[in-house]
Design a protein around this motif. Sequence first.
Motif, PDB file in Angstrom:
ATOM      1  N   ALA A  10     -16.283  30.737   5.230  1.00 37.36           N
ATOM      2  CA  ALA A  10     -16.405  30.998   3.798  1.00 37.36           C
ATOM      3  C   ALA A  10     -15.473  32.129   3.358  1.00 37.36           C
ATOM      4  N   VAL A  11     -15.369  33.169   4.170  1.00 36.54           N
ATOM      5  CA  VAL A  11     -14.482  34.288   3.851  1.00 36.54           C
ATOM      6  C   VAL A  11     -13.018  33.823   3.868  1.00 36.54           C
ATOM      7  N   ILE A  12     -12.674  33.021   4.858  1.00 39.83           N
ATOM      8  CA  ILE A  12     -11.305  32.499   4.947  1.00 39.83           C
ATOM      9  C   ILE A  12     -10.997  31.630   3.728  1.00 39.83           C
ATOM     10  N   LEU A  13     -11.922  30.731   3.375  1.00 37.14           N
ATOM     11  CA  LEU A  13     -11.695  29.849   2.221  1.00 37.14           C
ATOM     12  C   LEU A  13     -11.567  30.632   0.921  1.00 37.14           C
ATOM     13  N   ALA A  14     -12.376  31.647   0.749  1.00 39.02           N
ATOM     14  CA  ALA A  14     -12.278  32.470  -0.461  1.00 39.02           C
ATOM     15  C   ALA A  14     -10.926  33.177  -0.515  1.00 39.02           C
ATOM     16  N   ALA A  15     -10.499  33.727   0.615  1.00 41.18           N
ATOM     17  CA  ALA A  15      -9.195  34.396   0.661  1.00 41.18           C
ATOM     18  C   ALA A  15      -8.064  33.396   0.433  1.00 41.18           C
ATOM     19  N   ALA A  16      -8.204  32.202   0.989  1.00 37.63           N
ATOM     20  CA  ALA A  16      -7.173  31.174   0.823  1.00 37.63           C
ATOM     21  C   ALA A  16      -7.075  30.731  -0.636  1.00 37.63           C
ATOM     22  N   ARG A  17      -8.198  30.502  -1.265  1.00 31.44           N
ATOM     23  CA  ARG A  17      -8.179  30.087  -2.677  1.00 31.44           C
ATOM     24  C   ARG A  17      -7.488  31.149  -3.536  1.00 31.44           C
ATOM     25  N   ASP A  18      -7.832  32.396  -3.275  1.00 31.90           N
ATOM     26  CA  ASP A  18      -7.231  33.485  -4.039  1.00 31.90           C
ATOM     27  C   ASP A  18      -5.732  33.577  -3.782  1.00 31.90           C
ATOM     28  N   ARG A  19      -5.337  33.510  -2.533  1.00 31.97           N
ATOM     29  CA  ARG A  19      -3.919  33.619  -2.175  1.00 31.97           C
ATOM     30  C   ARG A  19      -3.128  32.426  -2.698  1.00 31.97           C
ATOM     31  N   PHE A  20      -3.656  31.209  -2.548  1.00 29.45           N
ATOM     32  CA  PHE A  20      -2.957  30.030  -3.064  1.00 29.45           C
ATOM     33  C   PHE A  20      -2.830  30.114  -4.581  1.00 29.45           C
ATOM     34  N   ALA A  21      -3.855  30.615  -5.251  1.00 33.29           N
ATOM     35  CA  ALA A  21      -3.811  30.753  -6.710  1.00 33.29           C
ATOM     36  C   ALA A  21      -2.739  31.751  -7.137  1.00 33.29           C
ATOM     37  N   LYS A  22      -2.630  32.855  -6.411  1.00 31.34           N
ATOM     38  CA  LYS A  22      -1.664  33.896  -6.770  1.00 31.34           C
ATOM     39  C   LYS A  22      -0.241  33.548  -6.353  1.00 31.34           C
ATOM     40  N   SER A  23      -0.091  32.966  -5.164  1.00 31.34           N
ATOM     41  CA  SER A  23       1.241  32.778  -4.585  1.00 31.34           C
ATOM     42  C   SER A  23       1.733  31.348  -4.582  1.00 31.34           C
ATOM     43  N   GLU A  89     -12.307  25.610 -16.138  1.00 32.03           N
ATOM     44  CA  GLU A  89     -12.608  27.029 -16.335  1.00 32.03           C
ATOM     45  C   GLU A  89     -13.691  27.552 -15.405  1.00 32.03           C
ATOM     46  N   ARG A  90     -14.349  26.677 -14.674  1.00 29.73           N
ATOM     47  CA  ARG A  90     -15.442  27.119 -13.801  1.00 29.73           C
ATOM     48  C   ARG A  90     -14.951  27.818 -12.544  1.00 29.73           C
ATOM     49  N   ASP A  91     -13.842  27.354 -11.965  1.00 32.45           N
ATOM     50  CA  ASP A  91     -13.280  28.040 -10.798  1.00 32.45           C
ATOM     51  C   ASP A  91     -11.800  27.718 -10.666  1.00 32.45           C
ATOM     52  N   GLU A  92     -11.159  28.428  -9.785  1.00 31.86           N
ATOM     53  CA  GLU A  92      -9.708  28.330  -9.638  1.00 31.86           C
ATOM     54  C   GLU A  92      -9.234  27.158  -8.781  1.00 31.86           C
ATOM     55  N   ALA A  93     -10.115  26.476  -8.083  1.00 31.55           N
ATOM     56  CA  ALA A  93      -9.687  25.457  -7.121  1.00 31.55           C
ATOM     57  C   ALA A  93      -8.820  24.383  -7.760  1.00 31.55           C
ATOM     58  N   LEU A  94      -9.220  23.908  -8.905  1.00 23.44           N
ATOM     59  CA  LEU A  94      -8.457  22.855  -9.562  1.00 23.44           C
ATOM     60  C   LEU A  94      -7.100  23.365 -10.027  1.00 23.44           C
ATOM     61  N   ILE A  95      -7.041  24.582 -10.490  1.00 19.59           N
ATOM     62  CA  ILE A  95      -5.780  25.167 -10.941  1.00 19.59           C
ATOM     63  C   ILE A  95      -4.854  25.418  -9.751  1.00 19.59           C
ATOM     64  N   VAL A  96      -5.420  25.883  -8.640  1.00 14.35           N
ATOM     65  CA  VAL A  96      -4.629  26.060  -7.417  1.00 14.35           C
ATOM     66  C   VAL A  96      -4.019  24.733  -7.005  1.00 14.35           C
ATOM     67  N   LEU A  97      -4.823  23.710  -7.011  1.00 14.26           N
ATOM     68  CA  LEU A  97      -4.348  22.389  -6.616  1.00 14.26           C
ATOM     69  C   LEU A  97      -3.288  21.881  -7.583  1.00 14.26           C
ATOM     70  N   LEU A  98      -3.498  22.048  -8.860  1.00 11.61           N
ATOM     71  CA  LEU A  98      -2.519  21.609  -9.856  1.00 11.61           C
ATOM     72  C   LEU A  98      -1.192  22.328  -9.666  1.00 11.61           C
ATOM     73  N   ARG A  99      -1.244  23.634  -9.550  1.00 15.27           N
ATOM     74  CA  ARG A  99      -0.033  24.428  -9.381  1.00 15.27           C
ATOM     75  C   ARG A  99       0.725  23.987  -8.128  1.00 15.27           C
ATOM     76  N   SER A 100       0.015  23.805  -7.058  1.00 15.03           N
ATOM     77  CA  SER A 100       0.644  23.450  -5.786  1.00 15.03           C
ATOM     78  C   SER A 100       1.108  22.005  -5.743  1.00 15.03           C
ATOM     79  N   SER A 101       0.429  21.123  -6.452  1.00 13.05           N
ATOM     80  CA  SER A 101       0.767  19.704  -6.376  1.00 13.05           C
ATOM     81  C   SER A 101       2.115  19.379  -6.993  1.00 13.05           C
ATOM     82  N   THR A 102       2.663  20.287  -7.768  1.00  7.68           N
ATOM     83  CA  THR A 102       3.974  20.034  -8.361  1.00  7.68           C
ATOM     84  C   THR A 102       5.108  20.200  -7.355  1.00  7.68           C
TER      85      THR A 102
END
Length: 181
Positions: A10-23, A89-102
Amino acid sequence: MRRSSADTKAVILAAARDRFAKSGFERATIRAIAADAKIDPSMVMRYFGNKDQLFAAAADFDLDFPDLSSVDAGDVGAAMVAHFMNRWERDEALIVLLRSSTTNAVAAQRMREIFAAQLLPALAKVNAADPARSAGLIASQMLGMALCRYVLRLPPIVDMSREEIVSWLGPTVQRYLDSSA
Protein backbone atom coordinates in the motif's frame (compact mmCIF):
# COMPACT_ATOMS: atom_id res chain seq x y z
CA MET A 1 9.01 -0.85 13.02
CA ARG A 2 8.25 -3.58 10.50
CA ARG A 3 5.27 -3.33 8.19
CA SER A 4 3.11 -6.17 6.97
CA SER A 5 3.33 -7.20 3.33
CA ALA A 6 -0.05 -5.58 2.64
CA ASP A 7 1.04 -2.35 4.33
CA THR A 8 4.30 -2.28 2.36
CA LYS A 9 2.43 -2.78 -0.93
CA ALA A 10 0.00 0.00 0.00
CA VAL A 11 2.85 2.40 0.81
CA ILE A 12 4.58 1.58 -2.48
CA LEU A 13 1.35 2.07 -4.46
CA ALA A 14 0.65 5.40 -2.78
CA ALA A 15 4.18 6.59 -3.52
CA ALA A 16 3.92 5.32 -7.10
CA ARG A 17 0.62 7.08 -7.74
CA ASP A 18 2.05 10.32 -6.41
CA ARG A 19 5.29 10.02 -8.37
CA PHE A 20 3.55 9.01 -11.62
CA ALA A 21 1.15 11.94 -11.19
CA LYS A 22 3.99 14.42 -10.66
CA SER A 23 6.56 13.04 -13.10
CA GLY A 24 4.65 10.95 -15.61
CA PHE A 25 5.51 7.38 -16.49
CA GLU A 26 8.71 8.09 -18.41
CA ARG A 27 10.41 10.25 -15.78
CA ALA A 28 9.26 8.32 -12.70
CA THR A 29 11.88 5.85 -11.54
CA ILE A 30 11.78 2.84 -9.26
CA ARG A 31 14.50 4.49 -7.14
CA ALA A 32 12.47 7.70 -6.74
CA ILE A 33 9.32 5.76 -5.86
CA ALA A 34 11.25 3.68 -3.33
CA ALA A 35 12.75 6.83 -1.82
CA ASP A 36 9.28 8.37 -1.55
CA ALA A 37 8.06 5.20 0.17
CA LYS A 38 11.18 5.13 2.39
CA ILE A 39 12.05 1.59 1.36
CA ASP A 40 14.80 -0.12 -0.61
CA PRO A 41 14.21 -0.24 -4.41
CA SER A 42 14.53 -4.04 -4.28
CA MET A 43 11.28 -4.12 -2.29
CA VAL A 44 9.45 -2.37 -5.14
CA MET A 45 10.80 -4.99 -7.53
CA ARG A 46 9.91 -7.80 -5.13
CA TYR A 47 6.28 -6.77 -4.93
CA PHE A 48 5.70 -5.48 -8.46
CA GLY A 49 8.39 -6.96 -10.72
CA ASN A 50 9.09 -3.94 -12.90
CA LYS A 51 8.00 -0.38 -13.57
CA ASP A 52 5.32 -1.39 -16.09
CA GLN A 53 3.72 -3.79 -13.62
CA LEU A 54 3.95 -1.20 -10.85
CA PHE A 55 2.28 1.35 -13.10
CA ALA A 56 -0.50 -1.09 -14.02
CA ALA A 57 -1.13 -1.75 -10.33
CA ALA A 58 -0.99 1.96 -9.45
CA ALA A 59 -3.38 2.83 -12.27
CA ASP A 60 -5.82 0.04 -11.53
CA PHE A 61 -9.12 1.61 -10.65
CA ASP A 62 -12.81 1.18 -10.92
CA LEU A 63 -14.86 3.66 -12.91
CA ASP A 64 -17.45 2.80 -10.29
CA PHE A 65 -20.43 3.17 -12.60
CA PRO A 66 -23.76 3.32 -10.85
CA ASP A 67 -26.62 1.33 -12.31
CA LEU A 68 -28.17 3.89 -14.64
CA SER A 69 -31.05 1.67 -15.76
CA SER A 70 -33.46 3.46 -13.42
CA VAL A 71 -32.47 6.93 -14.71
CA ASP A 72 -34.92 8.47 -17.19
CA ALA A 73 -33.68 7.54 -20.68
CA GLY A 74 -33.33 11.21 -21.68
CA ASP A 75 -31.16 12.00 -18.65
CA VAL A 76 -28.59 9.21 -18.90
CA GLY A 77 -26.08 11.35 -20.84
CA ALA A 78 -26.04 14.05 -18.17
CA ALA A 79 -25.87 11.41 -15.42
CA MET A 80 -22.85 9.82 -17.11
CA VAL A 81 -21.03 13.15 -17.47
CA ALA A 82 -21.74 13.99 -13.83
CA HIS A 83 -20.47 10.58 -12.79
CA PHE A 84 -17.26 10.99 -14.79
CA MET A 85 -16.68 14.44 -13.30
CA ASN A 86 -17.06 13.01 -9.80
CA ARG A 87 -14.78 10.09 -10.67
CA TRP A 88 -12.01 12.25 -12.13
CA GLU A 89 -12.01 14.46 -9.07
CA ARG A 90 -12.14 11.66 -6.50
CA ASP A 91 -8.52 10.56 -6.90
CA GLU A 92 -5.47 10.96 -9.07
CA ALA A 93 -5.34 7.44 -10.55
CA LEU A 94 -7.37 8.26 -13.61
CA ILE A 95 -5.43 11.46 -14.26
CA VAL A 96 -2.12 9.61 -13.85
CA LEU A 97 -3.28 7.05 -16.36
CA LEU A 98 -4.53 9.68 -18.79
CA ARG A 99 -1.31 11.68 -18.62
CA SER A 100 0.82 8.59 -19.11
CA SER A 101 -1.33 7.00 -21.80
CA THR A 102 -0.41 9.73 -24.26
CA THR A 103 3.22 8.57 -24.36
CA ASN A 104 3.28 5.04 -22.97
CA ALA A 105 1.87 1.95 -24.71
CA VAL A 106 1.33 0.06 -21.43
CA ALA A 107 -0.68 2.95 -20.01
CA ALA A 108 -2.66 3.35 -23.23
CA GLN A 109 -3.50 -0.36 -23.19
CA ARG A 110 -4.55 -0.13 -19.55
CA MET A 111 -6.86 2.79 -20.35
CA ARG A 112 -8.43 0.84 -23.23
CA GLU A 113 -8.95 -2.18 -20.98
CA ILE A 114 -10.59 -0.16 -18.23
CA PHE A 115 -12.98 1.62 -20.56
CA ALA A 116 -13.83 -1.55 -22.51
CA ALA A 117 -14.39 -3.65 -19.41
CA GLN A 118 -16.38 -1.05 -17.48
CA LEU A 119 -18.04 1.44 -19.83
CA LEU A 120 -19.39 -1.02 -22.39
CA PRO A 121 -21.33 -3.14 -19.83
CA ALA A 122 -22.79 0.04 -18.30
CA LEU A 123 -24.07 1.08 -21.73
CA ALA A 124 -25.56 -2.32 -22.40
CA LYS A 125 -27.69 -1.87 -19.26
CA VAL A 126 -29.18 1.40 -20.56
CA ASN A 127 -29.91 -0.01 -24.02
CA ALA A 128 -27.58 2.26 -25.95
CA ALA A 129 -28.38 2.08 -29.68
CA ASP A 130 -24.87 0.88 -30.55
CA PRO A 131 -23.02 0.17 -27.28
CA ALA A 132 -19.53 -0.31 -28.77
CA ARG A 133 -19.67 2.86 -30.88
CA SER A 134 -21.33 4.79 -28.07
CA ALA A 135 -18.61 3.67 -25.64
CA GLY A 136 -15.88 4.91 -27.98
CA LEU A 137 -17.56 8.26 -28.56
CA ILE A 138 -18.36 8.76 -24.88
CA ALA A 139 -14.76 7.90 -23.99
CA SER A 140 -13.56 10.49 -26.53
CA GLN A 141 -15.66 13.17 -24.83
CA MET A 142 -14.76 12.22 -21.27
CA LEU A 143 -11.06 11.73 -21.97
CA GLY A 144 -10.90 14.94 -24.00
CA MET A 145 -12.61 16.91 -21.26
CA ALA A 146 -10.33 15.40 -18.61
CA LEU A 147 -7.22 16.10 -20.67
CA CYS A 148 -8.23 19.74 -21.10
CA ARG A 149 -9.41 20.29 -17.51
CA TYR A 150 -6.98 18.25 -15.41
CA VAL A 151 -3.82 17.83 -17.48
CA LEU A 152 -3.54 20.80 -19.87
CA ARG A 153 -5.55 22.99 -17.48
CA LEU A 154 -7.10 25.09 -20.26
CA PRO A 155 -8.52 28.18 -18.52
CA PRO A 156 -11.99 28.18 -20.13
CA ILE A 157 -12.51 24.52 -19.17
CA VAL A 158 -10.96 24.83 -15.70
CA ASP A 159 -13.12 27.89 -15.03
CA MET A 160 -16.36 26.05 -15.82
CA SER A 161 -18.30 24.59 -12.93
CA ARG A 162 -19.09 20.91 -12.94
CA GLU A 163 -22.74 21.79 -13.58
CA GLU A 164 -21.78 23.80 -16.66
CA ILE A 165 -19.73 20.93 -18.03
CA VAL A 166 -22.62 18.54 -17.45
CA SER A 167 -25.02 20.90 -19.22
CA TRP A 168 -22.66 21.29 -22.20
CA LEU A 169 -21.54 17.67 -22.58
CA GLY A 170 -24.66 15.85 -21.33
CA PRO A 171 -26.64 16.38 -24.57
CA THR A 172 -23.67 15.25 -26.67
CA VAL A 173 -23.27 12.06 -24.66
CA GLN A 174 -27.04 11.57 -24.83
CA ARG A 175 -26.89 11.74 -28.62
CA TYR A 176 -24.21 9.04 -28.60
CA LEU A 177 -26.54 6.85 -26.56
CA ASP A 178 -29.62 7.47 -28.69
CA SER A 179 -28.12 7.43 -32.19
CA SER A 180 -27.14 4.43 -34.24
CA ALA A 181 -26.06 6.54 -37.21
